[in-house]
Design an enzyme around this catalytic site. Structure first.
Site, PDB file in Angstrom:
ATOM      1  CB  THR A  46      15.268  25.328 -23.153  1.00  0.00           C
ATOM      2  OG1 THR A  46      14.355  25.571 -22.081  1.00  0.00           O
ATOM      3  CG2 THR A  46      16.404  26.313 -23.077  1.00  0.00           C
ATOM      4  CG  PHE A  52      21.519  20.869 -16.305  1.00  0.00           C
ATOM      5  CD1 PHE A  52      20.569  21.384 -15.441  1.00  0.00           C
ATOM      6  CD2 PHE A  52      21.087  20.346 -17.514  1.00  0.00           C
ATOM      7  CE1 PHE A  52      19.224  21.368 -15.761  1.00  0.00           C
ATOM      8  CE2 PHE A  52      19.742  20.324 -17.850  1.00  0.00           C
ATOM      9  CZ  PHE A  52      18.811  20.842 -16.968  1.00  0.00           C
TER      10      PHE A  52
END
Length: 556
Positions: free
Chosen positions: A73, A381
């Protein structure tokens, strides 16, 4: 929250011809595979041979945990960020294997708004490259058994055949099998077994070959077993390298797709980094470097595996000159390496985080040992707290380490702009070329010892008596000057998958060597690493389906 598949399906993909038009590619130098995929001719690489190479950037990470790191990613997001900054960028990734796609790990197309698309095609059959490799590998197995059945003029010792069949799935029941049962017309009974396709030497050969004739020459060098007198038997002895090359002629051509933001993406080859060399094809990397000013590529798992092999094997064989490294880390994974239970990762834990930073430090030391500049990419996150983010940033700042927070999953290229700017500055300010960790003329034991101590932080290596005999035989055969491809668990710096963090006072146990002479390296199997994985209790396949229109459901 939308799934990766939902996000990918909402993207309006550009026709592949429009992606081609962004690059210096002539009409006769590419072949469409539907509307959104293409293969590129090797004539293109030959035409651009004298063109200046773009800046090559390697993305690696800390050791993976179930918490996830997002290395692919970040690779995609960085490529998109470079494009947003006005740079002519491309990315170069590996092809996914159906083993992890249907099993536990998942796909290899990135995630969120930093994906390569069409995600569904790429994660399933794509352009058929892995199937071609599977067919070529198993055709060789058929040729071997037929040769023995038809009289065995090469005098192959059926007890010493080392070539195994493969399948691109996790299937533990196939690790050890007996073939040739059923009577005299069914072949010669013998023990055999299966590896997963990505562990096949033919996969490694395809990823390191520089053209059709190099592919053929490498296939000819494959050692399939030994005679009674211990001399090796090769594909050239069986005279089937031409047939194997024919099966692979289309698979050797690099694949071109796009990211969600339209960055050209070269996706080709897929060796695992824990049991193989873990890098996309040399041809794809070189082609991308001729067509773009900045090329972002990744190597599998942590810096102890993929990056080490990218720098000691792939870059050396292909004479690549990487300019900078991105080391991906997440607060969740760092806490897990610091001893925090997976169930507690969403809770703030500064003590566990501080302990886990020792693990990051070791990977930094590894990249420094190669003489390359680097930046830490803190992949954010939603559960990360400001205190935890500040802790990691302060730790890096105190040590003079460049760090950039990224939110490329949620924000695409925009979430990687700080990282992209830091990478550009690193490339512009660092002219020194990297150096491999060991010379090729060192002996096998010395090279293994160097990797274990310099990269893993081990105090030494345990060489079993069986491996010592192999070392002597390999040296006698003239294979001792090849680089070493360490097959080791991806979850730990050690060969014990349960030993997280930065272990000390341990040794690496080498239990077997396997010659990959066609690929151009020696595989050293350590610990209990397997070349045919098994499925978990609840494989990802249980959530997969198709809808009434034939579209995928539950694919991540």
């Amino acid at each position: 929250m939308k799934s990766d598949l939902q996000i990918a399906n909402e993207v309006s993909l550009k026709p592949i011809k429009r992606i081609i038009e962004q690059l210096d590619v002539n009409d006769h130098e590419w072949y469409p595979y539907g509307h959104h995929k293409a293969k590129l001719s090797l004539d293109l690489l030959q035409r651009l041979e004298d063109e200046k190479d773009g800046q090559l950037i390697l993305v690696t990470s800390i050791n993976p945990t179930p918490a996830g790191e997002g290395k692919s990613t970040v690779t995609v997001g960085l490529g998109q960020a470079l494009q947003q900054l006005g740079k002519k960028a491309a990315i170069a990734l590996r092809e996914p294997s159906l083993g992890p796609v249907m099993g536990l790990k998942g796909g290899a197309t990135g995630g969120g708004y930093s994906q390569v698309v069409p995600m569904e095609d790429i994660n399933l059959h794509f352009t058929g490259d892995l199937h071609a490799i599977t067919t070529a590998n198993n055709a060789l197995s058929a040729f071997i058994d037929n040769h023995i059945f038809q009289g065995n003029s090469c005098e192959i010792d059926t007890r010493r055949i080392t070539w195994k069949r493969v399948v691109d799935l996790n299937d533990r029941a196939l690790r050890e099998v007996v073939i040739g049962l059923g009577g005299t017309k069914q072949g010669i009974p013998r023990e055999d077994g299966f590896n997963i396709t990505v562990a096949s030497e033919i996969m490694a050969i395809l990823c390191l070959a520089e053209g059709f004739q190099d592919l053929r020459a490498r296939l000819a060098k494959i050692v399939i077993g030994y005679k009674v007198d211990q001399t090796p038997v090769t594909v050239a002895d069986l005279k089937v390298e031409g047939a194997l090359s024919l099966l692979l002629k289309d698979a050797l051509l690099p694949n071109l797709v796009q990211t969600i933001e339209g960055v050209p993406a070269f996706i080709h080859g897929g060796p695992f980094a824990n049991i193989a060399h873990g890098c996309n094809s040399l041809i794809a990397t070189k082609m991308a470097s001729k067509l773009a000013d900045y090329v972002v590529t990744e190597a599998g798992f942590g810096a102890d595996l993929g990056a080490e092999k990218f720098l000691n094997i792939k870059s050396r064989i292909g004479q690549l000159d990487p300019k900078a490294v991105v080391i991906v880390a997440t607060i969740r994974a760092l806490k897990m390496h610091g001893g925090v239970k997976q169930s507690d990762l969403s809770q703030e834990d500064l003590a566990g985080l501080k302990s886990g930073l020792d693990h990051l430090a070791k990977h930094i030391e590894t990249i420094e040992a190669f003489g390359l500049p680097f930046v830490v990419a803190l992949n954010r996150f939603t559960s990360d707290t400001e205190a935890e983010i500040n802790e990691v940033e302060q730790w890096c700042n105190d040590r003079g380490i460049e760090i950039a927070s990224t939110t490329v999953w949620a924000d695409g290229g925009k979430g990687g702009l700080d990282l992209a700017e830091k990478v550009i500055n690193l490339v512009d300010s660092h002219a020194q070329s990297y150096q491999p960790l060991y010379p090729l003329d060192a002996d096998i034991t010395t090279k293994i010892d160097c990797i274990a101590k310099s990269v893993y932080g081990a105090k030494g290596v345990e060489i079993t008596p069986f491996v010592q005999q192999q070392i002597e035989a390999f040296t006698e055969n003239g294979w001792d000057k090849l680089p070493i491809c360490m097959a080791k668990t991806q979850y730990s710096l050690s060969d014990d998958p349960d030993l997280f963090g930065r272990p000390t006072d341990f040794k690496i146990t080498v239990r077997e060597l396997r010659p990959a002479i066609g690929a151009g390296f020696i595989v050293a199997l350590t610990g209990d690493v397997l070349t045919m994985p098994g499925l978990p209790k609840e494989p990802a396949a249980l959530k997969m389906d198709i809808d009434q229109n034939g579209s995928a459901v539950g694919l991540f």
